[in-house]
Motif scaffolding. Structure first.
Motif, PDB file in Angstrom:
ATOM      1  N   LYS A   1      67.542  38.084  71.140  1.00  0.00           N
ATOM      2  CA  LYS A   1      66.800  38.483  69.829  1.00  0.00           C
ATOM      3  C   LYS A   1      65.930  37.220  69.234  1.00  0.00           C
ATOM      4  N   LEU A   2      65.681  36.714  70.480  1.00  0.00           N
ATOM      5  CA  LEU A   2      65.036  35.285  69.725  1.00  0.00           C
ATOM      6  C   LEU A   2      63.617  35.622  69.388  1.00  0.00           C
ATOM      7  N   ASP A   3      62.844  36.476  69.591  1.00  0.00           N
ATOM      8  CA  ASP A   3      61.551  36.859  69.032  1.00  0.00           C
ATOM      9  C   ASP A   3      61.701  37.339  67.661  1.00  0.00           C
ATOM     10  N   GLU A   4      62.685  38.361  67.678  1.00  0.00           N
ATOM     11  CA  GLU A   4      62.977  38.890  66.358  1.00  0.00           C
ATOM     12  C   GLU A   4      63.365  37.884  65.223  1.00  0.00           C
ATOM     13  N   ILE A   5      64.028  36.834  65.612  1.00  0.00           N
ATOM     14  CA  ILE A   5      64.506  35.625  64.737  1.00  0.00           C
ATOM     15  C   ILE A   5      63.441  34.979  64.284  1.00  0.00           C
ATOM     16  N   ILE A   6      62.559  34.808  65.122  1.00  0.00           N
ATOM     17  CA  ILE A   6      61.055  34.011  64.844  1.00  0.00           C
ATOM     18  C   ILE A   6      60.286  34.975  64.087  1.00  0.00           C
ATOM     19  N   LEU A   7      60.115  36.176  64.134  1.00  0.00           N
ATOM     20  CA  LEU A   7      59.093  37.145  63.524  1.00  0.00           C
ATOM     21  C   LEU A   7      59.879  37.183  62.092  1.00  0.00           C
ATOM     22  N   LYS A   8      61.268  37.427  61.985  1.00  0.00           N
ATOM     23  CA  LYS A   8      61.952  37.558  60.657  1.00  0.00           C
ATOM     24  C   LYS A   8      61.415  36.368  59.679  1.00  0.00           C
TER      25      LYS A   8
ATOM     26  N   PRO B   1      56.318  41.986  60.599  1.00  0.00           N
ATOM     27  CA  PRO B   1      56.852  43.275  61.226  1.00  0.00           C
ATOM     28  C   PRO B   1      57.400  42.953  62.715  1.00  0.00           C
ATOM     29  N   ILE B   2      58.543  43.534  62.502  1.00  0.00           N
ATOM     30  CA  ILE B   2      59.120  43.504  64.118  1.00  0.00           C
ATOM     31  C   ILE B   2      58.554  44.917  64.937  1.00  0.00           C
ATOM     32  N   LYS B   3      57.385  44.609  65.308  1.00  0.00           N
ATOM     33  CA  LYS B   3      56.960  45.912  66.071  1.00  0.00           C
ATOM     34  C   LYS B   3      57.853  46.137  67.507  1.00  0.00           C
ATOM     35  N   ARG B   4      57.581  47.326  67.735  1.00  0.00           N
ATOM     36  CA  ARG B   4      58.403  47.560  68.979  1.00  0.00           C
ATOM     37  C   ARG B   4      57.982  46.705  70.548  1.00  0.00           C
TER      38      ARG B   4
ATOM     39  N   PHE C   1      57.854  27.552  63.058  1.00  0.00           N
ATOM     40  CA  PHE C   1      59.348  27.754  63.658  1.00  0.00           C
ATOM     41  C   PHE C   1      59.314  26.683  64.794  1.00  0.00           C
ATOM     42  N   PHE C   2      60.559  26.014  64.681  1.00  0.00           N
ATOM     43  CA  PHE C   2      61.010  24.880  65.729  1.00  0.00           C
ATOM     44  C   PHE C   2      62.154  25.492  66.636  1.00  0.00           C
ATOM     45  N   VAL C   3      61.562  25.247  67.965  1.00  0.00           N
ATOM     46  CA  VAL C   3      62.762  25.718  68.951  1.00  0.00           C
ATOM     47  C   VAL C   3      62.818  24.335  69.775  1.00  0.00           C
TER      48      VAL C   3
ATOM     49  N   SER D   1      41.104  30.412  68.157  1.00  0.00           N
ATOM     50  CA  SER D   1      41.699  31.591  69.114  1.00  0.00           C
ATOM     51  C   SER D   1      41.801  32.672  68.464  1.00  0.00           C
ATOM     52  N   GLY D   2      41.794  32.450  67.108  1.00  0.00           N
ATOM     53  CA  GLY D   2      41.997  33.778  66.017  1.00  0.00           C
ATOM     54  C   GLY D   2      43.516  34.480  66.346  1.00  0.00           C
ATOM     55  N   ALA D   3      44.285  33.444  66.946  1.00  0.00           N
ATOM     56  CA  ALA D   3      45.851  34.062  67.300  1.00  0.00           C
ATOM     57  C   ALA D   3      46.706  34.251  66.007  1.00  0.00           C
ATOM     58  N   ASP D   4      47.480  35.300  66.288  1.00  0.00           N
ATOM     59  CA  ASP D   4      48.399  35.353  65.055  1.00  0.00           C
ATOM     60  C   ASP D   4      49.410  34.461  64.980  1.00  0.00           C
ATOM     61  N   ILE D   5      49.952  34.065  66.520  1.00  0.00           N
ATOM     62  CA  ILE D   5      50.863  32.863  66.458  1.00  0.00           C
ATOM     63  C   ILE D   5      50.394  31.917  67.555  1.00  0.00           C
TER      64      ILE D   5
END
Ligand code: GLN
Length: 534
Positions: free
Chosen positions: A256-263, A268-271, A171-173, A133-137
């Motif tokens: 901030k779940l997405d920010e936690i994952i990206l951190k 980078p936490i883009k807008r 990352f495990f949710v 897929s060439g996905a980042d995540i």
């Protein structure tokens, strides 16, 4: 390197793991990351294609022709991305492939075992999803509940992945339940603690908890869960009931779940761009009018069997500010002589006959189509719905009394729908048409006006086709064959232009419908129904 998010579930099923996985994907996408989604289904069917929709709900079809779990439909609608074969991994698929490799001698004399052969097979599917897929995540949902025998090998694979790629790449949710006990007026954390322990016993660390609770969990509960589960307090996320599912990603975003994952991924936490999502939420929460649409099927006792059709109607409704109320009609019940068909459809502005397989209830569907046609009630037929609309027309307008589909009457003298009808050129003769097929639309037809395009791609799932030998007689009587697949000459859509709205298609437009871009045929159908004064 691709990063991987895994979503597991604990305590009970039905916590909305699929929506959580999609919400995470949506948030990461909204911050500019390329995402891909995948689901593990621990059952032994190779795919759900052969499963009864009453047990398992709809079979969703991807553009590349994979018959998948209905959750993939939710994913596609949520993240507005087309998924594919790598998106649905079942135990059946995994074991089939391991056994095939064994027979082929690929294991070079080794004893074939759960670990490493089966786990490697699963692991490859995970990594392959990232590469292809060439996905980042990549976000992977693990079906079932931790502790189920069926999903053990998948959880073991997650353990290996966590060890192999580490916490900066995975990352495990874990989705769990925090129940409220009435008598003692308390939220209870024990089921969650035990479920996290269950994962830990299997060697898997949890990075975040998504807690389904009747209301926001207080600080004290979050602290307790944090301490007992070894998870930072901020990583304990609430998932409370909402008015509509599109609010769920916003709810996670606010926590901030997405920010936690990206951190954790050190990305980078883009807008985040959530404008469209917020617009959708406002629309869905403020629909002005309600209209009733009849859905005539044989699996109506399980509404999930028609989930994409219902969603597509809803999407079209958003476009015209109407809420769609479904009048669920069991086609078998329409067959009884004493059924008062008029009263059944009394409040319905339109009639949909969706796809289906097998004999049961087809005469009831034909009756509904006949009622729609004779009373000029907007009608949309899909798959079997198109085939039966042709049968009805052939029988009642063209005096072909024996008209039928050979699926239901293999000896019919008038096979207007036939097994890959005289399409000798088709490559997969006798097998199913699955996934995308090109469809060429005739100018000056309703379907052309609706799609505003000469060539479109739509997804199929059918074995029987219109028999072109009957084209002329049906055309003479007013039926318009508005589009075909040029390569095979198979009919894709029909219409009766004299009526308010009578269109049917061989393909399934519902699979491509999105909340903010409804499938054209649903859009035009609902528009007609919504504007209908009668
Ligand atoms: N049973 C019919 C066929 O196989 C119709 C399938 C469908 O509704 N997509 O052709």
């Amino acid at each position: 390197m691709t990063k991987y998010v895994f979503v597991t579930g604990g305590v009970v099923s039905g916590l909305g793991k699929g929506i959580t996985a999609s919400s995470i994907a949506l948030l990461l996408k909204s911050r500019g990351y390329k995402v891909f989604m995948q689901k593990f289904d621990p059952y032994f069917n190779v795919d759900p294609g052969t499963m009864n929709p009453i047990q398992h709900g709809e079979v969703f079809v991807t553009y590349d022709g994979c018959e998948t779990d209905l959750d993939l439909g939710h994913y596609e609608r949520f993240i507005d991305e087309e998924l594919n074969y790598s998106s649905n991994i079942t135990s059946g698929k995994i074991f089939k492939s391991v056994i095939e490799k064994e027979r082929h001698g690929d294991y070079l004399g080794a004893t074939v075992q759960m670990i490493p052969h089966v786990t490697n097979e699963i692991k490859n599917k995970v990594y392959e999803a990232g590469h292809s897929s060439g996905a980042d995540i990549v976000i992977t949902e693990v079906g079932g509940t931790v502790g189920d025998i069926e999903s053990e090998v998948f959880i073991e694979t997650l353990r290996q992945i966590q060890y192999e790629i580490g916490s900066s790449n995975s990352f495990f949710v874990h989705c769990t339940l925090v129940p409220f006990i009435m008598g003692s007026n308390e939220l209870k954390t024990k089921p969650t603690q035990n479920s996290v322990k269950d994962l830990r016993n299997r060697g898997v660390r949890t990075d975040a908890l998504v807690c389904r609770a009747p209301f926001e969990t207080p600080n004290s509960i979050k602290e307790k869960l944090s301490l007992f589960c070894s998870i930072a307090k901020e990583n304990v996320i609430d998932s409370i009931d909402v008015n509509n599912i599109y609010e769920i990603p916003i709810n996670y975003y606010n926590q901030k779940l997405d920010e936690i994952i990206l951190k954790q991924f050190d990305l980078p936490i883009k807008r985040a761009n959530l404008t469209e999502l917020k617009k959708l939420i406002t629309t869905v929460n403020n629909l002005k009018k309600e209209i009733e649409i009849a859905l005539v099927g044989k699996y109506v006792e399980l509404h999930d069997a028609y989930i994409s059709v219902v969603e597509a109607l809803d999407h079209a409704g958003y476009n015209y500010n109407v809420k769609i109320k479904i009048n669920w009609i069991n086609s078998e019940l329409l067959e009884a002589k004493k059924t008062n068909i008029k009263s059944v459809f009394k409040n319905s502005k339109g009639i949909v006959v969706p796809g289906g397989f097998g004999n049961r209830g087809i005469e009831g569907k034909i009756k509904a189509i006949n009622y729609a046609r004779e009373n000029n009630i907007p009608f949309l037929g899909i798959g079997l719905g198109m085939q039966l609309a042709i049968v009805e027309f052939a029988r009642n307008v063209c005096s072909l009394e024996n008209a039928n589909s050979t699926e239901f009457d293999s000896n019919t003298k008038e096979p207007v729908i036939d097994l890959m009808a005289d399409q000798k050129s088709i490559v997969n003769i006798g097998t199913m048409r699955l996934g995308n097929y090109e469809c060429t639309i005739k100018k000056d037809t309703l379907v052309y006006k609706i799609y505003k395009a000469k060539k479109i791609l739509e997804r199929h799932r059918n074995r029987y086709e219109f028999n072109n030998n009957y084209k002329e007689i049906l055309e003479e009587n007013g039926m318009v064959f508005s589009s075909i697949n040029e390569k095979t000459n198979l009919v894709e859509t029909i219409e009766l232009p004299k009526l308010k709205y009578f269109i049917a298609c061989q393909f399934h437009p519902e699979f491509k419908s999105r909340p903010l871009s409804p499938a054209p045929l649903f859009d035009s159908f609902v528009k007609t129904c919504a504007l209908d004064k009668k």
